[in-house]
Design a protein around this motif. Structure first.
Motif, PDB file in Angstrom:
ATOM      1  N   ARG A  33       0.815  -1.231   0.000  1.00 44.30           N
ATOM      2  CA  ARG A  33       0.000   0.000   0.000  1.00 44.30           C
ATOM      3  C   ARG A  33       0.841   1.270   0.000  1.00 44.30           C
ATOM      4  NH1 ARG A  33      -4.698  -1.578  -0.447  1.00 44.30           N
ATOM      5  NH2 ARG A  33      -5.589  -3.461   0.490  1.00 44.30           N
ATOM      6  N   ARG A  34       2.178   1.132  -0.195  1.00 44.04           N
ATOM      7  CA  ARG A  34       3.039   2.329  -0.233  1.00 44.04           C
ATOM      8  C   ARG A  34       3.456   2.594  -1.670  1.00 44.04           C
ATOM      9  NH1 ARG A  34       6.173   3.592   4.957  1.00 44.04           N
ATOM     10  NH2 ARG A  34       6.911   5.100   3.446  1.00 44.04           N
ATOM     11  N   ILE A  35       2.811   3.569  -2.282  1.00 48.57           N
ATOM     12  CA  ILE A  35       3.073   3.883  -3.687  1.00 48.57           C
ATOM     13  C   ILE A  35       4.481   4.443  -3.867  1.00 48.57           C
ATOM     14  CG2 ILE A  35       2.081   6.225  -3.557  1.00 48.57           C
ATOM     15  CD1 ILE A  35       1.846   3.708  -6.495  1.00 48.57           C
ATOM     16  N   ASP A  36       5.115   4.899  -2.781  1.00 45.52           N
ATOM     17  CA  ASP A  36       6.475   5.444  -2.896  1.00 45.52           C
ATOM     18  C   ASP A  36       7.552   4.355  -2.902  1.00 45.52           C
ATOM     19  OD1 ASP A  36       6.030   4.703  -0.265  1.00 45.52           O
ATOM     20  OD2 ASP A  36       7.174   6.371   0.588  1.00 45.52           O
ATOM     21  N   THR A  37       7.148   3.075  -2.970  1.00 43.34           N
ATOM     22  CA  THR A  37       8.141   1.995  -3.057  1.00 43.34           C
ATOM     23  C   THR A  37       8.982   2.158  -4.330  1.00 43.34           C
ATOM     24  OG1 THR A  37       6.551   0.525  -1.969  1.00 43.34           O
ATOM     25  CG2 THR A  37       8.415  -0.517  -3.065  1.00 43.34           C
ATOM     26  N   ASP A  51      -4.911  -6.036  -3.370  1.00 42.09           N
ATOM     27  CA  ASP A  51      -4.155  -6.139  -2.113  1.00 42.09           C
ATOM     28  C   ASP A  51      -3.247  -4.932  -1.879  1.00 42.09           C
ATOM     29  OD1 ASP A  51      -5.323  -8.573  -1.712  1.00 42.09           O
ATOM     30  OD2 ASP A  51      -3.553  -9.765  -2.241  1.00 42.09           O
ATOM     31  N   GLY A  52      -3.154  -4.048  -2.867  1.00 39.24           N
ATOM     32  CA  GLY A  52      -2.258  -2.896  -2.730  1.00 39.24           C
ATOM     33  C   GLY A  52      -0.796  -3.301  -2.739  1.00 39.24           C
ATOM     34  N   LYS A  53      -0.483  -4.363  -3.529  1.00 44.30           N
ATOM     35  CA  LYS A  53       0.930  -4.761  -3.659  1.00 44.30           C
ATOM     36  C   LYS A  53       1.586  -3.904  -4.729  1.00 44.30           C
ATOM     37  CE  LYS A  53       1.064  -9.456  -2.059  1.00 44.30           C
ATOM     38  NZ  LYS A  53       1.025 -10.847  -2.463  1.00 44.30           N
ATOM     39  N   VAL A  54       2.603  -3.168  -4.318  1.00 42.57           N
ATOM     40  CA  VAL A  54       3.238  -2.232  -5.240  1.00 42.57           C
ATOM     41  C   VAL A  54       4.313  -2.982  -6.031  1.00 42.57           C
ATOM     42  CG1 VAL A  54       4.374  -0.007  -5.466  1.00 42.57           C
ATOM     43  CG2 VAL A  54       2.704  -0.368  -3.646  1.00 42.57           C
ATOM     44  N   THR A  55       3.882  -3.557  -7.164  1.00 48.73           N
ATOM     45  CA  THR A  55       4.794  -4.324  -8.021  1.00 48.73           C
ATOM     46  C   THR A  55       5.331  -3.414  -9.119  1.00 48.73           C
ATOM     47  OG1 THR A  55       2.913  -5.064  -9.331  1.00 48.73           O
ATOM     48  CG2 THR A  55       3.612  -6.494  -7.521  1.00 48.73           C
ATOM     49  N   LEU A  56       6.273  -3.948  -9.895  1.00 39.47           N
ATOM     50  CA  LEU A  56       6.950  -3.087 -10.879  1.00 39.47           C
ATOM     51  C   LEU A  56       6.003  -2.449 -11.895  1.00 39.47           C
ATOM     52  CD1 LEU A  56       9.596  -1.830 -11.696  1.00 39.47           C
ATOM     53  CD2 LEU A  56      10.047  -3.803 -13.158  1.00 39.47           C
ATOM     54  N   MET A  58      -3.584   1.926  -4.474  1.00 40.13           N
ATOM     55  CA  MET A  58      -2.717   1.125  -3.596  1.00 40.13           C
ATOM     56  C   MET A  58      -3.138   1.253  -2.135  1.00 40.13           C
ATOM     57  SD  MET A  58      -0.621  -0.664  -5.420  1.00 40.13           S
ATOM     58  CE  MET A  58      -1.972  -0.883  -6.579  1.00 40.13           C
ATOM     59  N   GLU A  59      -3.727   2.403  -1.790  1.00 38.10           N
ATOM     60  CA  GLU A  59      -4.175   2.582  -0.400  1.00 38.10           C
ATOM     61  C   GLU A  59      -5.587   2.063  -0.178  1.00 38.10           C
ATOM     62  OE1 GLU A  59      -3.283   6.674   0.584  1.00 38.10           O
ATOM     63  OE2 GLU A  59      -1.119   6.341   0.410  1.00 38.10           O
ATOM     64  N   GLY A  60      -6.142   1.405  -1.205  1.00 36.83           N
ATOM     65  CA  GLY A  60      -7.392   0.678  -1.019  1.00 36.83           C
ATOM     66  C   GLY A  60      -8.650   1.488  -1.267  1.00 36.83           C
TER      67      GLY A  60
END
Lengths: 337, 337
Positions: free
Chosen positions: A167-171, A246-251, A272-274
């Motif tokens: 859920r962290r878009i800044d990843t 699930d808000g999984k920050v994938t590539l 991403m934060e749902g």
């Protein structure tokens, strides 16, 4: 799109068939070990473990151990038990993953946690994990034990890292690569590497097989993460859009977010934060992924790691095993096309 | 009631103080290993692990490894790392237990799963479990690895067995003993036994220490299960009545059910199946336990196993270590009085 990958049989679609054919006799022995060692006087253990183990997985990781041993002309039988240990570690991880992700579907079947509950999945995972160490201890190589216990710790570390990035878009792409390097590639690397240990090969060959497995594992996960935005549940055995919901920050998301307009960036952050998890939102997400080339470039990254995997095999003699290992890479990166 | 247990210092209440004094210098080293090895680049891991590890546990299992090594006059340092490995296995088990039981309180503190969620508890448990094997591999004894990997598989088996016995009033005393022998006593036994391995003692001494730990572990769990019907959350750091509300069929319940009238039997069945879980029901349960002597007789069983534990030490020379190990048993069985 797959033209940049070196094909041994350019006229065909790459497949896992050569790898499966190469190891089929050995895999039969591995399956015997798996079946024997998932038994317990507590009936729920073989019942639950059997659901997942018999559930149509490709046995990718033990196949890599067996094929790597063939590449090295290993003629003993130690790799059967160790390949089973690798599969047990993987199965334990899947059982725990499904609890963590609250998944409902894996490989097109209901997940164990949906049928028997989270508690049983956690505990049977622990059992299989312990059994994998028992198998390694029976083999008796401290070097193998070191490789697989380190890999196990790294996998768990990667899973926690993924959880805290959720859920962290800044990843960042770098952190994402750290995560998949740990949660997926570490076991691919270890599965290949231990073949060199049992075949008593020099460290350079251990490291080459480690590099092959590690880069294949990264490519494999990159493609998996791309597929999550391309497939539907019926064809891939996985709920499409699971990562999105699930808000999984994938590539794919990292790239689309980085390349998007201010409005797009807000959409990705909300998603991403749902706050945007509907089917319509998923359709919109796929539009943005297409427009920014994010899925295509994720697959491009996968091909890069695939090439590194193939190059890592350069020092080994050609033959059936090497060809099968190369085609496995081509299969891994071609799956999404 | 404790008159049947042989007291070395009959005028005093038995305590863990002699054991803690005996191993305090060694425990300082073990704590250093624990702190160093729960670190990770993923901050949530030391944060969550530290919550439980620093959370006031008695470190009973590593104390047993250290005290057993003292009993054998072991003068090396290998037991520090291995005692830390034992504590990591225990901590991983607790983290997973709290997820399984959906506990809210442990040792008077909020459980990790309440603070960080079930997913983090599952994954950090996996990490600590892997780390424990890394520690054992560094030590390098395949015999220790075998003992602790077998114990780990047995613990998980016992936990699954307990899960499938949950809410089943027809659970027999024999099955209950199997469960606590696996989920609790196996690690007590292994913690003591590995001291004989590092001290390079004959198998008979390994087995004697195994028997000491195993019987102490059974006694310890029997008393824990009795305490659940005697304590309140404020004094024991555990929510009293947790087992009752969770439908855990422990020995007090098995005895009270077996000895009860038809009406009482119905009550116990309803209670274990979750239809009578109020505070009033718990009060009624305690009345039935009192009336049938079920708690008192559970403690009687504990004293029996305590005597077996003490007798297992008969072949070892007297001295500070032996006295401390004996008093630890007396403390374990006297806790509920």
């Amino acid at each position: 799109m797959s033209a940049t990958v070196h094909h041994l049989r350019p006229s065909d679609q790459p497949s896992l068939d050569p790898l499966m054919a190469l190891v089929s006799a050995d895999m039969h022995r591995v399956n015997e070990v798996i079946l024997a060692r998932m038994q317990s006087d507590v009936p729920l253990i073989p019942e639950l473990a059997g659901h997942l183990i018999a559930g149509g997985g490709k046995r990718m990781r033990p196949m890599l151990t067996l094929a790597s041993a063939r590449l090295l002309d290993y003629s003993g039988a130690r790799h059967h038990k160790l390949a089973a240990a690798v599969e047990f570690i993987h199965t334990a991880t899947l059982l725990h993953d499904d609890v963590v992700d609250m998944s409902g579907l894996r490989r097109g079947k209901r997940t164990a946690n949906m049928i028997w509950g989270n508690s049983a999945s956690v505990l049977v995972g622990d059992f299989l994990f312990s059994r994998s160490f028992e198998l390694m201890v029976e083999d008796g190589s401290l070097r193998v034990l070191r490789i697989l216990s380190q890999a196990s710790a790294i996998i768990a570390e990667g899973e926690v890292n993924q959880l805290t990035a959720q859920r962290r878009i800044d990843t960042s792409e770098a952190r994402y690569l750290d995560i998949i390097g740990a949660k997926t590639a570490a076991l691919f690397a270890a599965a290949c590497r231990i073949a060199a240990v049992v075949a008593e090969r020099p460290t350079a060959e251990e490291e080459a097989l480690d590099a092959y497995g590690r880069n294949l594992g990264i490519a494999f996960q990159l493609v998996d993460d791309a597929i999550d935005y391309a497939s539907d549940g019926a064809t891939m055995g996985k709920d499409a859009g699971d990562d999105f919901r699930d808000g999984k920050v994938t590539l794919p998301v990292i790239l689309a977010h980085a390349r998007g307009s201010a409005i797009d960036k807000t959409f990705w952050q909300d998603a991403m934060e749902g706050r945007r998890a509907s089917d319509d939102d998923l359709v919109h997400a796929k539009t943005l992924l297409d427009r920014t080339g994010a899925v295509a470039d994720t697959l491009g990254r996968a091909r890069h790691y695939g090439r590194l995997a193939i190059d890592a095999l350069a020092g080994f003699p050609g033959g059936q095993a090497k060809a099968a290992l190369i085609e496995a890479v081509e299969f891994a990166v071609a799956r999404a096309y």
